[in-house]
Scaffold this motif. Sequence first.
Motif, PDB file in Angstrom:
ATOM      1  N   CYS A  73     -13.966   5.233   9.518  1.00 20.24           N
ATOM      2  CA  CYS A  73     -12.659   5.494  10.121  1.00 20.24           C
ATOM      3  C   CYS A  73     -11.756   6.268   9.166  1.00 20.24           C
ATOM      4  O   CYS A  73     -11.660   5.955   7.985  1.00 20.24           O
ATOM      5  N   VAL A  74     -11.078   7.302   9.705  1.00 17.10           N
ATOM      6  CA  VAL A  74     -10.069   8.043   8.967  1.00 17.10           C
ATOM      7  C   VAL A  74      -8.801   8.034   9.815  1.00 17.10           C
ATOM      8  O   VAL A  74      -8.838   8.399  10.989  1.00 17.10           O
ATOM      9  N   VAL A  75      -7.695   7.618   9.213  1.00 12.22           N
ATOM     10  CA  VAL A  75      -6.399   7.644   9.884  1.00 12.22           C
ATOM     11  C   VAL A  75      -5.606   8.790   9.267  1.00 12.22           C
ATOM     12  O   VAL A  75      -5.342   8.786   8.066  1.00 12.22           O
ATOM     13  N   SER A  76      -5.261   9.792  10.077  1.00 10.81           N
ATOM     14  CA  SER A  76      -4.621  11.005   9.574  1.00 10.81           C
ATOM     15  C   SER A  76      -3.347  11.334  10.324  1.00 10.81           C
ATOM     16  O   SER A  76      -3.287  11.171  11.550  1.00 10.81           O
ATOM     17  N   TYR A  77      -2.344  11.824   9.596  1.00 11.79           N
ATOM     18  CA  TYR A  77      -1.106  12.332  10.173  1.00 11.79           C
ATOM     19  C   TYR A  77      -0.511  11.364  11.182  1.00 11.79           C
ATOM     20  O   TYR A  77      -0.157  11.745  12.298  1.00 11.79           O
ATOM     21  N   SER A  78      -0.418  10.122  10.795  1.00 13.03           N
ATOM     22  CA  SER A  78       0.035   9.076  11.710  1.00 13.03           C
ATOM     23  C   SER A  78       1.105   8.214  11.049  1.00 13.03           C
ATOM     24  O   SER A  78       1.169   8.151   9.824  1.00 13.03           O
ATOM     25  N   TYR A  79       1.917   7.553  11.860  1.00 11.89           N
ATOM     26  CA  TYR A  79       2.929   6.667  11.295  1.00 11.89           C
ATOM     27  C   TYR A  79       3.226   5.512  12.233  1.00 11.89           C
ATOM     28  O   TYR A  79       2.842   5.503  13.389  1.00 11.89           O
ATOM     29  N   ALA A  80       3.918   4.535  11.672  1.00 13.89           N
ATOM     30  CA  ALA A  80       4.338   3.366  12.438  1.00 13.89           C
ATOM     31  C   ALA A  80       5.750   2.965  12.034  1.00 13.89           C
ATOM     32  O   ALA A  80       6.121   3.070  10.871  1.00 13.89           O
ATOM     33  N   ALA A  81       6.500   2.526  12.997  1.00 11.55           N
ATOM     34  CA  ALA A  81       7.809   1.910  12.778  1.00 11.55           C
ATOM     35  C   ALA A  81       7.854   0.684  13.674  1.00 11.55           C
ATOM     36  O   ALA A  81       8.602   0.619  14.636  1.00 11.55           O
ATOM     37  N   SER A  82       6.987  -0.250  13.379  1.00  6.32           N
ATOM     38  CA  SER A  82       6.789  -1.410  14.238  1.00  6.32           C
ATOM     39  C   SER A  82       7.296  -2.688  13.595  1.00  6.32           C
ATOM     40  O   SER A  82       7.250  -2.835  12.376  1.00  6.32           O
ATOM     41  N   LYS A  83       7.732  -3.604  14.420  1.00  4.41           N
ATOM     42  CA  LYS A  83       8.054  -4.947  13.967  1.00  4.41           C
ATOM     43  C   LYS A  83       6.742  -5.721  13.908  1.00  4.41           C
ATOM     44  O   LYS A  83       6.055  -5.851  14.921  1.00  4.41           O
ATOM     45  N   VAL A  84       6.373  -6.205  12.718  1.00  8.66           N
ATOM     46  CA  VAL A  84       5.089  -6.870  12.522  1.00  8.66           C
ATOM     47  C   VAL A  84       5.330  -8.310  12.089  1.00  8.66           C
ATOM     48  O   VAL A  84       5.961  -8.556  11.067  1.00  8.66           O
ATOM     49  N   ILE A  85       4.800  -9.255  12.853  1.00  7.66           N
ATOM     50  CA  ILE A  85       4.918 -10.672  12.523  1.00  7.66           C
ATOM     51  C   ILE A  85       3.516 -11.253  12.422  1.00  7.66           C
ATOM     52  O   ILE A  85       2.744 -11.201  13.375  1.00  7.66           O
ATOM     53  N   ASN A  86       3.206 -11.792  11.254  1.00 11.42           N
ATOM     54  CA  ASN A  86       1.922 -12.442  11.038  1.00 11.42           C
ATOM     55  C   ASN A  86       2.204 -13.929  10.884  1.00 11.42           C
ATOM     56  O   ASN A  86       2.884 -14.346   9.954  1.00 11.42           O
ATOM     57  N   THR A  87       1.684 -14.732  11.774  1.00 13.05           N
ATOM     58  CA  THR A  87       2.005 -16.162  11.773  1.00 13.05           C
ATOM     59  C   THR A  87       1.310 -16.934  10.654  1.00 13.05           C
ATOM     60  O   THR A  87       1.646 -18.080  10.406  1.00 13.05           O
ATOM     61  N   THR A  88       0.342 -16.306   9.966  1.00 13.00           N
ATOM     62  CA  THR A  88      -0.333 -16.970   8.842  1.00 13.00           C
ATOM     63  C   THR A  88      -0.174 -16.219   7.525  1.00 13.00           C
ATOM     64  O   THR A  88      -0.659 -16.672   6.508  1.00 13.00           O
ATOM     65  N   ASP A  89       0.467 -15.066   7.531  1.00 16.19           N
ATOM     66  CA  ASP A  89       0.672 -14.232   6.343  1.00 16.19           C
ATOM     67  C   ASP A  89      -0.626 -13.734   5.729  1.00 16.19           C
ATOM     68  O   ASP A  89      -0.692 -13.483   4.531  1.00 16.19           O
ATOM     69  N   GLU A  90      -1.679 -13.559   6.506  1.00 12.79           N
ATOM     70  CA  GLU A  90      -2.934 -13.021   5.986  1.00 12.79           C
ATOM     71  C   GLU A  90      -3.195 -11.639   6.558  1.00 12.79           C
ATOM     72  O   GLU A  90      -3.247 -11.463   7.766  1.00 12.79           O
ATOM     73  N   ASN A  91      -3.354 -10.659   5.661  1.00 19.05           N
ATOM     74  CA  ASN A  91      -3.699  -9.285   6.039  1.00 19.05           C
ATOM     75  C   ASN A  91      -2.690  -8.688   7.013  1.00 19.05           C
ATOM     76  O   ASN A  91      -2.971  -8.484   8.187  1.00 19.05           O
ATOM     77  N   THR A  92      -1.525  -8.394   6.485  1.00 21.51           N
ATOM     78  CA  THR A  92      -0.454  -7.802   7.264  1.00 21.51           C
ATOM     79  C   THR A  92      -0.066  -6.475   6.650  1.00 21.51           C
ATOM     80  O   THR A  92       0.020  -6.362   5.430  1.00 21.51           O
ATOM     81  N   GLY A  93       0.164  -5.455   7.481  1.00 20.56           N
ATOM     82  CA  GLY A  93       0.589  -4.172   6.956  1.00 20.56           C
ATOM     83  C   GLY A  93       1.511  -3.436   7.898  1.00 20.56           C
ATOM     84  O   GLY A  93       1.406  -3.566   9.118  1.00 20.56           O
TER      85      GLY A  93
END
Length: 163
Positions: A73-93
């Motif tokens: 997988c290659v992620v190119s020329y992309s962005y995010a402005a998202s609200k991210v909630i991880n209920t266990t705090d594992e692997n969040t970005g």
Amino acid sequence: YPVTIDVGGLVGEIGTNGSVERCYSRATVESTMDNVGGLVGIAYGNITNCFALASVKAAFDVGGQVGVTRGSCVVSYSYAASKVINTTDENTGGLIGDNGATENNCFWIDLFSDDNATAPDETNDFDADIKIVSDVTGATKDFTVAALTGSNAPTTMSAFALS
């Protein structure tokens, strides 16, 4: 029955030979499990010229754009402005929750954290920290004039035209 794993605002899973290009998501995505992203749940194939302005909540492997990336997988020329909630705090970005991909000219805008952490949290106080994924290792740097000029300037950043 509701899907709880590999959930995305647009696509649940991109296979090895698949790709997602020139698209966006403004979804609200929630799961009690993992591999959840504002655009894609899990990606083995490529993501190019996409963005997510989503609200994403899950237990782990949660990303503003992609929950998990794997393989070639290659992620190119992309962005995010998202609200991210991880209920266990594992692997969040802010961009990718659990990253096994190559990133090229990507960034995320952290509108929702109360500090300068690398992943937004649910405090919703709108600091607008902007981070650029600056190289293939996924290293980040602050989005500043200096980060965009001279030898630091990205050589091929697109304008995300969706027409």
